[in-house]
Motif scaffolding. Structure first.
Motif, mmCIF file in Angstrom:
data_model
loop_
_atom_site.group_PDB
_atom_site.id
_atom_site.type_symbol
_atom_site.label_atom_id
_atom_site.label_comp_id
_atom_site.label_asym_id
_atom_site.label_seq_id
_atom_site.Cartn_x
_atom_site.Cartn_y
_atom_site.Cartn_z
ATOM 1 N N THR A 53 4.557 10.827 5.750
ATOM 2 C CA THR A 53 5.727 9.970 5.562
ATOM 3 C C THR A 53 6.242 10.072 4.128
ATOM 4 N N LEU A 54 5.328 10.022 3.173
ATOM 5 C CA LEU A 54 5.736 9.851 1.778
ATOM 6 C C LEU A 54 6.201 11.143 1.115
ATOM 7 N N GLY B 74 9.921 1.422 12.993
ATOM 8 C CA GLY B 74 9.194 0.536 12.089
ATOM 9 C C GLY B 74 9.020 1.179 10.729
ATOM 10 N N TYR B 75 8.802 2.505 10.724
ATOM 11 C CA TYR B 75 8.625 3.203 9.456
ATOM 12 C C TYR B 75 9.895 3.216 8.609
ATOM 13 N N GLU B 76 11.062 2.967 9.259
ATOM 14 C CA GLU B 76 12.294 2.991 8.468
ATOM 15 C C GLU B 76 12.289 1.895 7.404
ATOM 16 N N VAL B 77 11.524 0.839 7.631
ATOM 17 C CA VAL B 77 11.524 -0.273 6.665
ATOM 18 C C VAL B 77 10.874 0.158 5.341
ATOM 19 N N PRO B 78 9.587 0.587 5.370
ATOM 20 C CA PRO B 78 9.039 1.055 4.091
ATOM 21 C C PRO B 78 9.777 2.278 3.565
ATOM 22 N N MET B 79 10.238 3.149 4.462
ATOM 23 C CA MET B 79 10.864 4.390 3.977
ATOM 24 C C MET B 79 12.142 4.117 3.194
ATOM 25 N N GLU C 94 0.839 -1.211 0.000
ATOM 26 C CA GLU C 94 0.000 0.000 0.000
ATOM 27 C C GLU C 94 0.866 1.251 0.000
ATOM 28 N N ASN C 95 1.884 1.272 0.870
ATOM 29 C CA ASN C 95 2.761 2.446 0.911
ATOM 30 C C ASN C 95 3.427 2.687 -0.437
#
Lengths: 369, 369
Positions: free
Chosen positions: B198-199, B221-226, B68-69
């Motif tokens: 974030t995006l 945790g956000y570092e993974v998609p980022m 989704e991200n």
């Protein structure tokens, strides 16, 4: 007064959203008082439509606590009509306000039949609403029977007068809760059901000496806050069940789990299965009617055609379903003590055409002024 | 084409909301393609503001999957400016676009210093945005230094020309992503941060030969998609960290957990603590500067006063923080290989006043056309 209850509606709503919309693990609950304040701000349009929508979807996604549900209900209750009616007993039937779309549902015609059995009754609904926009009592009255809808106050007064005269009536959110009725388009934008879909079925716009409620739940678990709030509202006996397409036609398409609460007592669970509750011949008629109507469209014309046929002569596929619904509610609210006897009484009333005449009289009465 | 991808934007968005907003247990994930479509509908204003807000808060409350991200990011990327710049390397600093409100942050002044060390760099930000509405690079430029903001295209072209001339610049969402910039008031109505927060820090409006990104995460945790998305965006090296008040001033108020990803490789975790990384005397200066600025207001005038003092002469409490930030980023992006040497180089540049002159020249250049 806590630090969160300040005088700025925008700041208060912001603080509520900050707490409830933090996600599956971090969201915080509101107190009952905060929940009441939040929904009051929304009902009174003290916050923007967008922010109201954000609050409502977040409140549902978080899952409401009982305290929050009570708070939301209090906000609705405080802004609801509150009329005393001179009746010893009164049953409200509150099916989902977004109506039916899958199967034709004849609850509209069960209402004059229940009255004919001696229990005064009204249906509470609204114009077809999100998410289903199906057929409701109100859609049949306004859309099909062309009952005048305005001026609203005159229409409401006529509906109330008709209740006393015919012992049954139908009321719309338009009459009972204009602030909630006004939110229809906003609720449509939200797409999903919110707590409002649950709580509008627990309003008590009319108050008789004894008050009964027959309503419905969407998902197992909701019966707990629903029966608690119905008791708070002042319903003396409440039945919540999962009938056909979510209506109060319980136990015909599958066994229904009913929750029946008397006063403040915990709800008693009743498994209601038309196939086992009635005598075999009756059960067979109900089952075959149920099978037949599943092939009919859930449209107002089809509902009216088969509903009127049932009321005129007790024939056609709607008759056993209307009799089953009226019989079940008559027993659940102590008007009869035996389901089959109640069913037989219903069929007698349908066959003699008296209920049809009563409905015609009611509709004429609403049109004449 | 699946059955959900039909030609009616309203129906598509309705279907997406139905799936993601079903609550903590019943919500369904969107595919990458559906997520991209959903955010594209919102960016292009093909759905109402209210429905857009409902989607965005539901997407965040549900918690986004990586797919989704990526889908949301693709929608943003497809509508972002995409300018090639004739530079061998270019660092983007993307701090939270809602700015700082707790402590004065001098990243604005670290930017010309990093350029002076030989690494071309720009800050990406926006006008102060929800939820914090704090001071951003753009607020300092427009609000304090009175740089002309319109006409937008001319302003953007001047900012780009200045990057080539001065080796540093600042860009706003107004220049890089007008469709996202236009959503500022809607985002304010949502109250909570959404995936957009974030995006927007992972957009790549400018492309040099080698591209670096220094950015920040809100929650572990956000570092993974980022880092995954930054690689997709084309950043060759990305550093994501949790610096002071969520900025890229890493490791001064507490040890920072940095995630540094090179190309498509998994991110390497680096514990960065200014107190241990620099020589004791430097560490002491940084710590006492940090203690001092915590008592200063996080307002544009205070930031400008101490930031300019640092650039003019290397003195005052902002100087060690500016030098620390520039030194850390210079090492993390391979401009220097030793933190203390980089810090010493920074202090030399600040003391000779050249960085101040460069910033003055940049501001004059933006004003002159």
């Amino acid at each position: 007064m806590t630090s969160n209850i300040n005088n700025d509606p925008t700041a208060r709503m912001k603080s509520y959203i900050e707490r409830i919309a933090a996600g599956p693990k971090m969201s915080k609950n509101l107190t009952e008082q905060e929940a009441e304040d939040a929904l009051s701000l929304i009902l009174n349009q003290s916050v923007s439509e967008t922010r109201a929508a954000v609050f409502l979807i977040a409140a549902r996604m978080k899952l409401e606590t009982l305290e929050e549900n009570i708070g939301y209900w209090r906000a609705l209750h405080a802004t609801c009509e509150n009329v005393s009616v001179p009746l010893p007993r009164l049953l409200q039937i509150a099916d989902p306000f977004d109506g039916v779309t899958r199967w034709p549902y004849f609850g509209f015609y069960a209402i004059p039949l229940i009255a004919a059995l001696g229990l005064p009754v009204y249906g509470h609904s609204s114009a077809p609403a999100a998410p289903k926009f199906g057929v409701t009592f109100e859609e049949l009255l306004i859309g099909h029977y062309q009952i005048p809808a305005s001026p609203v106050e005159a229409a409401r007064d006529r509906r109330l007068a008709a209740l006393e005269q015919f012992q049954f009536s139908y009321l719309s959110l338009r009459h009972t809760h204009p602030l909630l009725d006004r939110m229809a388009s906003l609720r449509s934008e939200i797409v999903k059901r919110t707590t409002l879909s649950t709580l509008e079925k627990l309003l008590i716009p009319l108050k008789a000496e004894e008050n009964f409620l027959a309503s419905t739940y969407f998902h197992k678990g909701y019966e707990v806050p629903m029966t608690a709030i119905a008791a708070l509202a002042g319903f003396d006996t409440t039945v919540i069940g999962n009938g056909m397409e979510g209506t109060s036609l319980y136990g015909v398409h599958k066994p229904a789990r009913l929750f029946r609460a008397v006063g403040q007592n915990p709800a008693e669970e009743i498994l209601f299965d038309a196939g086992k509750t009635f005598a075999p011949e009756t059960a067979k008629k109900i089952a075959s009617a149920c099978a037949e109507i599943k092939n009919l469209p859930a449209t107002a014309p089809a509902i009216v055609q088969f509903g009127e046929e049932a009321l005129e002569s007790g024939s056609g596929p709607a008759a056993p379903l209307i009799a089953c619904q009226a019989a079940a509610l008559s027993v659940l609210f102590n008007q009869f003590d035996d389901y089959q006897k109640a069913y037989d009484a219903c069929m007698d009333r349908l066959k003699d055409g008296g209920v049809f005449e009563s409905l015609q009289g009611y509709l004429q009465f609403l049109k004449n002024e």
